[in-house]
Scaffold this motif. Structure first.
Motif, PDB file in Angstrom:
ATOM      1  N   PHE A  95       0.985  -1.350  -0.158  1.00  0.00           N
ATOM      2  CA  PHE A  95       0.037   0.045  -0.110  1.00  0.00           C
ATOM      3  C   PHE A  95       0.737   1.234   0.059  1.00  0.00           C
ATOM      4  O   PHE A  95       0.481   2.392  -0.493  1.00  0.00           O
ATOM      5  N   HIS A  96       1.901   1.240   0.604  1.00  0.00           N
ATOM      6  CA  HIS A  96       2.805   2.480   1.093  1.00  0.00           C
ATOM      7  C   HIS A  96       4.036   2.272  -0.423  1.00  0.00           C
ATOM      8  O   HIS A  96       4.839   3.015  -0.040  1.00  0.00           O
ATOM      9  N   LEU A  97       3.985   1.348  -1.158  1.00  0.00           N
ATOM     10  CA  LEU A  97       4.820   1.376  -2.066  1.00  0.00           C
ATOM     11  C   LEU A  97       4.606   2.260  -3.216  1.00  0.00           C
ATOM     12  O   LEU A  97       3.834   2.185  -4.105  1.00  0.00           O
ATOM     13  N   THR A  98       5.493   3.539  -3.351  1.00  0.00           N
ATOM     14  CA  THR A  98       5.054   4.595  -4.311  1.00  0.00           C
ATOM     15  C   THR A  98       6.229   5.157  -4.996  1.00  0.00           C
ATOM     16  O   THR A  98       6.106   5.496  -6.124  1.00  0.00           O
ATOM     17  N   ARG A  99       7.497   4.415  -4.626  1.00  0.00           N
ATOM     18  CA  ARG A  99       8.678   4.852  -5.547  1.00  0.00           C
ATOM     19  C   ARG A  99       9.327   3.485  -6.063  1.00  0.00           C
ATOM     20  O   ARG A  99       9.257   2.663  -5.489  1.00  0.00           O
ATOM     21  N   TRP A 100       9.669   3.552  -7.352  1.00  0.00           N
ATOM     22  CA  TRP A 100      10.246   2.543  -7.921  1.00  0.00           C
ATOM     23  C   TRP A 100      11.738   2.857  -8.314  1.00  0.00           C
ATOM     24  O   TRP A 100      11.777   3.615  -9.491  1.00  0.00           O
ATOM     25  N   PRO A 101      12.661   1.896  -8.090  1.00  0.00           N
ATOM     26  CA  PRO A 101      13.908   2.315  -8.510  1.00  0.00           C
ATOM     27  C   PRO A 101      13.972   1.768 -10.195  1.00  0.00           C
ATOM     28  O   PRO A 101      15.121   2.589 -10.566  1.00  0.00           O
ATOM     29  N   THR A 102      13.467   1.055 -10.406  1.00  0.00           N
ATOM     30  CA  THR A 102      13.534   0.720 -11.895  1.00  0.00           C
ATOM     31  C   THR A 102      12.188   0.516 -12.599  1.00  0.00           C
ATOM     32  O   THR A 102      11.101   0.275 -11.743  1.00  0.00           O
ATOM     33  N   GLN A 103      12.024   0.607 -13.697  1.00  0.00           N
ATOM     34  CA  GLN A 103      10.846   0.121 -14.393  1.00  0.00           C
ATOM     35  C   GLN A 103      10.641  -1.319 -14.411  1.00  0.00           C
ATOM     36  O   GLN A 103      11.626  -1.913 -14.615  1.00  0.00           O
ATOM     37  N   ILE A 104       9.433  -1.695 -14.480  1.00  0.00           N
ATOM     38  CA  ILE A 104       9.031  -3.112 -14.662  1.00  0.00           C
ATOM     39  C   ILE A 104       8.089  -3.572 -15.916  1.00  0.00           C
ATOM     40  O   ILE A 104       7.488  -2.417 -16.201  1.00  0.00           O
ATOM     41  N   SER A 105       8.610  -4.464 -16.509  1.00  0.00           N
ATOM     42  CA  SER A 105       7.687  -4.828 -17.713  1.00  0.00           C
ATOM     43  C   SER A 105       6.625  -5.470 -17.532  1.00  0.00           C
ATOM     44  O   SER A 105       6.310  -6.170 -16.171  1.00  0.00           O
ATOM     45  N   LEU A 106       5.547  -5.495 -18.206  1.00  0.00           N
ATOM     46  CA  LEU A 106       4.184  -5.957 -18.193  1.00  0.00           C
ATOM     47  C   LEU A 106       4.191  -7.455 -17.776  1.00  0.00           C
ATOM     48  O   LEU A 106       3.721  -8.313 -16.802  1.00  0.00           O
ATOM     49  N   VAL A 107       5.116  -8.281 -18.570  1.00  0.00           N
ATOM     50  CA  VAL A 107       5.377  -9.660 -18.392  1.00  0.00           C
ATOM     51  C   VAL A 107       5.907  -9.983 -16.914  1.00  0.00           C
ATOM     52  O   VAL A 107       5.314 -10.912 -16.452  1.00  0.00           O
ATOM     53  N   TRP A 108       7.101  -9.250 -16.723  1.00  0.00           N
ATOM     54  CA  TRP A 108       7.272  -9.456 -15.281  1.00  0.00           C
ATOM     55  C   TRP A 108       6.275  -8.960 -13.956  1.00  0.00           C
ATOM     56  O   TRP A 108       6.195  -9.592 -12.949  1.00  0.00           O
ATOM     57  N   ASP A 111      -8.012   5.034  -7.434  1.00  0.00           N
ATOM     58  CA  ASP A 111      -7.819   6.196  -7.156  1.00  0.00           C
ATOM     59  C   ASP A 111      -7.351   6.222  -5.720  1.00  0.00           C
ATOM     60  O   ASP A 111      -7.473   5.512  -5.019  1.00  0.00           O
ATOM     61  N   GLN A 112      -6.591   7.223  -5.212  1.00  0.00           N
ATOM     62  CA  GLN A 112      -5.950   7.442  -3.924  1.00  0.00           C
ATOM     63  C   GLN A 112      -7.069   7.275  -2.778  1.00  0.00           C
ATOM     64  O   GLN A 112      -7.216   6.758  -1.617  1.00  0.00           O
ATOM     65  N   ARG A 113      -8.064   8.124  -3.036  1.00  0.00           N
ATOM     66  CA  ARG A 113      -9.136   8.027  -2.008  1.00  0.00           C
ATOM     67  C   ARG A 113      -9.842   6.755  -1.761  1.00  0.00           C
ATOM     68  O   ARG A 113     -10.082   6.324  -0.611  1.00  0.00           O
ATOM     69  N   THR A 114      -9.997   6.263  -2.734  1.00  0.00           N
ATOM     70  CA  THR A 114     -10.669   4.706  -2.607  1.00  0.00           C
ATOM     71  C   THR A 114      -9.778   3.838  -2.070  1.00  0.00           C
ATOM     72  O   THR A 114     -10.149   3.033  -1.280  1.00  0.00           O
ATOM     73  N   GLU A 115      -8.601   3.957  -2.416  1.00  0.00           N
ATOM     74  CA  GLU A 115      -7.496   3.070  -1.593  1.00  0.00           C
ATOM     75  C   GLU A 115      -7.524   3.363   0.026  1.00  0.00           C
ATOM     76  O   GLU A 115      -7.271   2.361   0.588  1.00  0.00           O
ATOM     77  N   GLN A 116      -7.439   4.547   0.376  1.00  0.00           N
ATOM     78  CA  GLN A 116      -7.594   4.794   1.918  1.00  0.00           C
ATOM     79  C   GLN A 116      -8.742   4.114   2.575  1.00  0.00           C
ATOM     80  O   GLN A 116      -8.419   3.494   3.353  1.00  0.00           O
ATOM     81  N   TRP A 117      -9.800   4.128   1.923  1.00  0.00           N
ATOM     82  CA  TRP A 117     -11.244   3.407   2.345  1.00  0.00           C
ATOM     83  C   TRP A 117     -10.692   2.020   2.388  1.00  0.00           C
ATOM     84  O   TRP A 117     -11.295   1.289   3.241  1.00  0.00           O
ATOM     85  N   LEU A 118     -10.371   1.555   1.125  1.00  0.00           N
ATOM     86  CA  LEU A 118      -9.939   0.039   1.114  1.00  0.00           C
ATOM     87  C   LEU A 118      -8.839  -0.304   2.206  1.00  0.00           C
ATOM     88  O   LEU A 118      -9.163  -1.606   2.831  1.00  0.00           O
ATOM     89  N   LEU A 119      -7.945   0.450   2.618  1.00  0.00           N
ATOM     90  CA  LEU A 119      -7.123   0.169   3.789  1.00  0.00           C
ATOM     91  C   LEU A 119      -7.835   0.127   5.109  1.00  0.00           C
ATOM     92  O   LEU A 119      -7.572  -1.068   5.875  1.00  0.00           O
ATOM     93  N   ARG A 120      -8.698   1.117   5.272  1.00  0.00           N
ATOM     94  CA  ARG A 120      -9.538   1.099   6.547  1.00  0.00           C
ATOM     95  C   ARG A 120     -10.517   0.039   6.680  1.00  0.00           C
ATOM     96  O   ARG A 120     -10.613  -0.754   7.644  1.00  0.00           O
ATOM     97  N   TYR A 121     -11.138  -0.678   5.563  1.00  0.00           N
ATOM     98  CA  TYR A 121     -11.971  -1.620   5.425  1.00  0.00           C
ATOM     99  C   TYR A 121     -11.156  -2.717   5.645  1.00  0.00           C
ATOM    100  O   TYR A 121     -11.735  -3.692   6.421  1.00  0.00           O
ATOM    101  N   THR A 122     -10.153  -2.930   5.109  1.00  0.00           N
ATOM    102  CA  THR A 122      -9.299  -4.128   5.331  1.00  0.00           C
ATOM    103  C   THR A 122      -8.619  -4.572   6.894  1.00  0.00           C
ATOM    104  O   THR A 122      -8.773  -5.558   7.299  1.00  0.00           O
ATOM    105  N   LEU A 123      -8.311  -3.262   7.541  1.00  0.00           N
ATOM    106  CA  LEU A 123      -8.048  -3.576   8.754  1.00  0.00           C
ATOM    107  C   LEU A 123      -9.229  -3.935   9.729  1.00  0.00           C
ATOM    108  O   LEU A 123      -9.040  -4.649  10.745  1.00  0.00           O
ATOM    109  N   GLY A 124     -10.436  -3.206   9.444  1.00  0.00           N
ATOM    110  CA  GLY A 124     -11.736  -3.675  10.244  1.00  0.00           C
ATOM    111  C   GLY A 124     -11.877  -4.920  10.027  1.00  0.00           C
ATOM    112  O   GLY A 124     -12.220  -5.691  10.875  1.00  0.00           O
TER     113      GLY A 124
END
Length: 426
Positions: free
Chosen positions: A27-40, A352-365
């Motif tokens: 959930f907190h993974l926002t920075r990527w040191p390298t690009q990733i291909s679709l296959v990988w 979207d970011q807002r829905t992800e925030q609700w998903l995190l709250r929902y998942t914890l509960g």
């Protein structure tokens, strides 16, 4: 003297907590040191999703006791060409249309033929479907998000402990209709008929995907396309019911009635718990709870209809389905714990970011509720060692769901009052 440790359950709890930690990391993974291909991206998410689910399937020797027993009963009846819907042995054991029963029968045959534990085989179908959802989300989202963000979304689903609980611990089949509903949403712009066929296949497995039909119907703009969608949606359940009725000399009406009359779990979730609690504390005030038992479905349908008219019909297909599902959880009178996985894929699909925030709250509960319930009741009735069942159920198990329900209610309120985003495409 305290009972000995149930090591499979204990290790299952540890694995679930690890998954929650990995989910939070993704959930907190926002920075990527390298690009990733679709296959990988697809390979990594597939491996992660399968490992997250196959590991507990391998090491948990039991599933949900009542449900796994039901699957065996239903599978045995199918193998012996006996009608599941009129058998006293299977009374209240299979409240669905006839699709998943064939997998139960095949799983039982494999278990008996090769001396493999039945539970480990029967859970493979929802496990594979659940992993397929994570892959599908990447394929769907990488067209409108950057590939790293689509990859992250796939991981959010693959590592979500709620979906793992339902498919790999419980062994419930809800991942299959979720996947089929996602495909139906994808197909709606291409062919309303094919979209309806996919949704109908989901309904043949479990009835609840019908909740997505209004949003799909609202997506197409002319009556001919809506008619094609409706025909496809009802054709598959009708054919599946007819084939079963012919094979097992069964009454089609008995099959349909069993599926549409499913109304269990009243007083387990949400506002209905308070009516249950009132009836337990003072039986003289049990009339409101009795009213819910008889008329709760009409209350739920009325509230869902209001949410549909107010908000969901104005949204794109995927967003409308998510709103309807959130409204269902906020207002439903009847409930089973496996329902908790339904909105997760559609929340991830929103992207979207807002829905992800609700998903995190929902998942914890929901995770807290499911961890308690699975480890003390569903996988093993451990809580009855410490206290009688009735007070444990009323004062510990059921109220532990309230935080998740309150999150859902708040989520629904926001979805009802928020303005439509200009770039909302799902």
């Amino acid at each position: 003297m305290p009972p000995s440790v149930n090591w499979p359950i204990f290790l299952g709890i540890i694995w679930a907590v690890i998954l929650l930690g990995l989910f939070s990391a993704a959930f907190h993974l926002t920075r990527w040191p390298t690009q990733i291909s679709l296959v990988w991206a697809l390979i990594i998410v597939t491996v992660v999703a399968l490992c997250a689910r196959l590991i507990p399937n391998l090491f948990l020797p039991m599933g949900a006791g009542y449900d796994i027993e039901s699957y065996q009963i239903v599978g045995n009846l199918v193998l012996h060409r006996k009608d599941v819907y009129t058998s006293q042995e299977a009374l209240r054991r299979h409240p669905y249309l006839p699709l998943q029963m064939y997998w139960m029968a095949f799983s039982l045959w494999l278990a008996q033929t090769f001396d493999i534990p039945f539970v480990k085989i029967v859970r493979l179908a929802p496990i594979l479907a659940d992993a397929g959802i994570a892959v599908w989300l990447i394929l769907r989202l990488h067209n409108r998000l950057s590939l790293p963000l689509a990859f992250r979304s796939g991981l959010l689903y693959a590592l979500n402990p709620i979906t793992v609980f339902v498919s790999a611990y419980h062994g419930q089949f809800d991942a299959i209709p979720v996947l089929l509903t996602l495909v139906a949403i994808e197909m709606i712009e291409v062919s309303p008929l094919r979209s309806g066929l996919w949704l109908g296949l989901g309904i043949l497995d479990k009835s609840w995907p019908v909740l997505a039909l209004p949003s799909l119907l609202a997506t197409v703009r002319n009556w001919r396309q809506r008619f094609s969608l409706a025909v496809g949606c009802f054709l598959i359940p009708a054919l599946g019911t007819a084939v079963y009725a012919l094979m097992f000399k069964a009454s089609p009406w008995a099959i349909i009635h069993r599926a549409i009359s499913y109304d269990w779990g009243i007083g387990v979730w949400g506002y209905t718990y308070f009516f249950h609690l009132l009836a337990v504390l003072n039986p003289a005030y049990s009339s409101p709870f009795a009213f819910l038992i008889h008329y709760g479905r009409y209350i739920t349908l009325t509230l869902l209809g209001g949410v549909w008219l107010w908000r969901a019909r104005k949204e794109p297909t995927g967003s409308g389905v998510l709103t309807v599902l959130v409204a269902f959880f906020a207002t439903t009178h009847a409930f089973s714990i496996q329902y908790l996985m339904w909105p997760i894929a559609f929340a991830v699909l929103k992207g979207d970011q807002r829905t992800e925030q609700w998903l995190l709250r929902y998942t914890l509960g929901a995770f807290a509720y499911m961890l308690l319930t699975y480890s003390t009741l569903i996988l093993t009735p451990a809580i009855t060692i410490w206290m009688p069942w009735n007070p444990a159920n009323t004062f510990i198990i059921r109220p532990s769901a309230l935080p998740a329900w309150l999150v859902i209610v708040a989520w629904l309120v926001e979805r009802l009052i928020m303005s439509k985003h200009a770039g909302d495409r799902v």
